[in-house]
Scaffold this motif. Sequence first.
Motif, PDB file in Angstrom:
ATOM      1  N   VAL A  68      55.558  86.341  69.800  1.00 40.35           N
ATOM      2  CA  VAL A  68      54.820  85.197  69.274  1.00 40.35           C
ATOM      3  C   VAL A  68      53.327  85.339  69.546  1.00 40.35           C
TER       4      VAL A  68
ATOM      5  N   ARG B 165      60.425  87.601  73.293  1.00 40.04           N
ATOM      6  CA  ARG B 165      60.085  86.693  72.206  1.00 40.04           C
ATOM      7  C   ARG B 165      58.720  86.054  72.453  1.00 40.04           C
TER       8      ARG B 165
ATOM      9  N   TRP C 139      53.178  79.429  66.494  1.00 40.18           N
ATOM     10  CA  TRP C 139      54.614  79.144  66.467  1.00 40.18           C
ATOM     11  C   TRP C 139      54.824  77.641  66.388  1.00 40.18           C
ATOM     12  N   GLU C 140      55.686  77.198  65.470  1.00 36.25           N
ATOM     13  CA  GLU C 140      56.029  75.780  65.358  1.00 36.25           C
ATOM     14  C   GLU C 140      57.536  75.649  65.195  1.00 36.25           C
ATOM     15  N   TYR C 141      58.133  74.762  65.973  1.00 33.46           N
ATOM     16  CA  TYR C 141      59.571  74.546  65.911  1.00 33.46           C
ATOM     17  C   TYR C 141      59.816  73.061  65.709  1.00 33.46           C
TER      18      TYR C 141
ATOM     19  N   LEU D 288      63.030  79.537  74.339  1.00 35.02           N
ATOM     20  CA  LEU D 288      61.916  80.452  74.100  1.00 35.02           C
ATOM     21  C   LEU D 288      61.579  81.257  75.352  1.00 35.02           C
TER      22      LEU D 288
ATOM     23  N   GLN E 174      54.404  72.820  68.935  1.00 33.70           N
ATOM     24  CA  GLN E 174      53.406  73.770  68.447  1.00 33.70           C
ATOM     25  C   GLN E 174      52.848  74.580  69.612  1.00 33.70           C
TER      26      GLN E 174
END
Length: 552
Positions: free
Chosen positions: A383, A379, A527-529, A373, A523
């Motif tokens: 976000v 990016r 944005w959550e991955y 990220l 988190q």
Amino acid sequence: MNTSQIGAVYARVSTEEQTHGISLQQQTAQMLHYASVNGIEVPDAYRFAEQVSGYTNTREFYDEIRGLVAAKHITALIVYSSDRYTRDPVHGDIFRKELRLSGVTLHVVSEGGQVDITSPMGQFMRRQMDNFNWFWGQMIKQTAMEKKKAYTDASIPYVSGFACYGYERVGKRLDAHLVTVEDEAQTVQRIFSWYEQGHTVSQICELLRGVPTPGDRVRNPKRKRQPGEWNPSTIHKMLTDTTYRGVYYANRSVVVEDATGRKMRQKGKDPMPITVPALVSDEVWYRVQQKLTDNARGGGRSKTSKHEFLLTARSKCRHCGGSVSGNMASSGKAYYRCNRRYMHKTYTESGCDFMPVRVDTTDPLVWEVVKELLAHPDRVRAVLETGQEKQRTQGRAIEAQLLELDALCAEKESMLKGYSRAIAGEYARSNPNTHTIQALQVQCDDLTTSLEDIQKRRIPLLAQLDEKVISQRYIEDAVSYAAEIRDHLETASFELQREIIDRYDMRFEFELCDEFTAVVYLQWHIWEYDITVFRPGASHADLDNRNVSNPS
């Protein structure tokens, strides 16, 4: 029933009014009778009653009524008396403006029916009533505090609230005193005895499972723990409470407001000792205090090997909401585990499905995602800008309240200028009327006080707005920092990795998928991955029998 009006009724009592005044049921009955006589239909869903202070402007059912007003679902609002909907003069103006804009009439049963909230004279009279309601509420508080002080001076413990676990307050007024509750007193004595014998507070919680806790008798609807489920912090608080050695301290703490209007509890300046029945001897109590002190210095902690945990203090369990922290197993391997689950002897008792995951597997995978990220500052910007727009939408309600306050402030400033000009004009006359000047000066003083109150109300709203909306400066700083560290991500030390995660305020949640895989959710704002982590090939029985040390 054919009626031209749809109304809502709102009843309220505050915590100070539970033993006197008119009850919620009586208020509701009289309001519904008034509605019936005057042809106002009140559906069951529009009948509201709650126990909360009138100085609090954020209330569950009151906010629902404001929503009905804004949506124009009602044409009339009925309250028993004018101090039921608010005791805040500033908010009274705001609320009545909402009623006027939506064409909703205000009916006050104790004043005979519909009141004027539209004409200048009507608005003026409502403001005077607000000021009186504020004053009278303050007098109630002052009287309660004077009574509390008188009881304290007479060595009456626990003037208000619940007596601590192990005791019950009996008698009224100057005859009030504490008596012991036998079964609770025995529990307190066992707690002190177990801690002296070397049990940890977590182990004591497990030994007490099923025994009624102090929180069980309060019946707080927001309480998450089940009856008979003890909290380690409760045990620790009991072990340090001087009441159990026979000395209760009145005025140990006071409630104050900070600059934003938020209430907080601070240590009292002059705590007053009051003798009560002792549940443990002085010798036992002081030995426990010494043991607590020694353990706080590390004397009672198990010696574990040092390990670096990237996600500690920023993680929680998605199954039960408990905190997730890094811990060392007796094998020397480091794991992330749910602390709430490990308060119980077995996994099935905890009601949580999460099982430990290896730190040496989890941390590298998480860092790869963070690194990917931050390696692309564009990016990061995308976000944050998306999150900024979403949070601005959520903050529009707060912005609307600020606009209302600004409009009210402008209106009162205009009135203040008018009164000031009138005073100057009166002084310019050859024979000024002192009574007129005094009356105008009183109005100026009231308006000045109202303007100060408005500014106080703006402070917490602005603070909430800052929390809701990501500022442009924050975005630029985040993008700039990402560009600055981009070339150092591959070789980042643990300290730099942790600094980056802390600076960007990233949070993590752990969830078990099956026996062999878990998911870590990273988190960051919107944005959550999700990161899949493979667990060691161990069975549930193996993990139940694993000897894991207490958190260090």
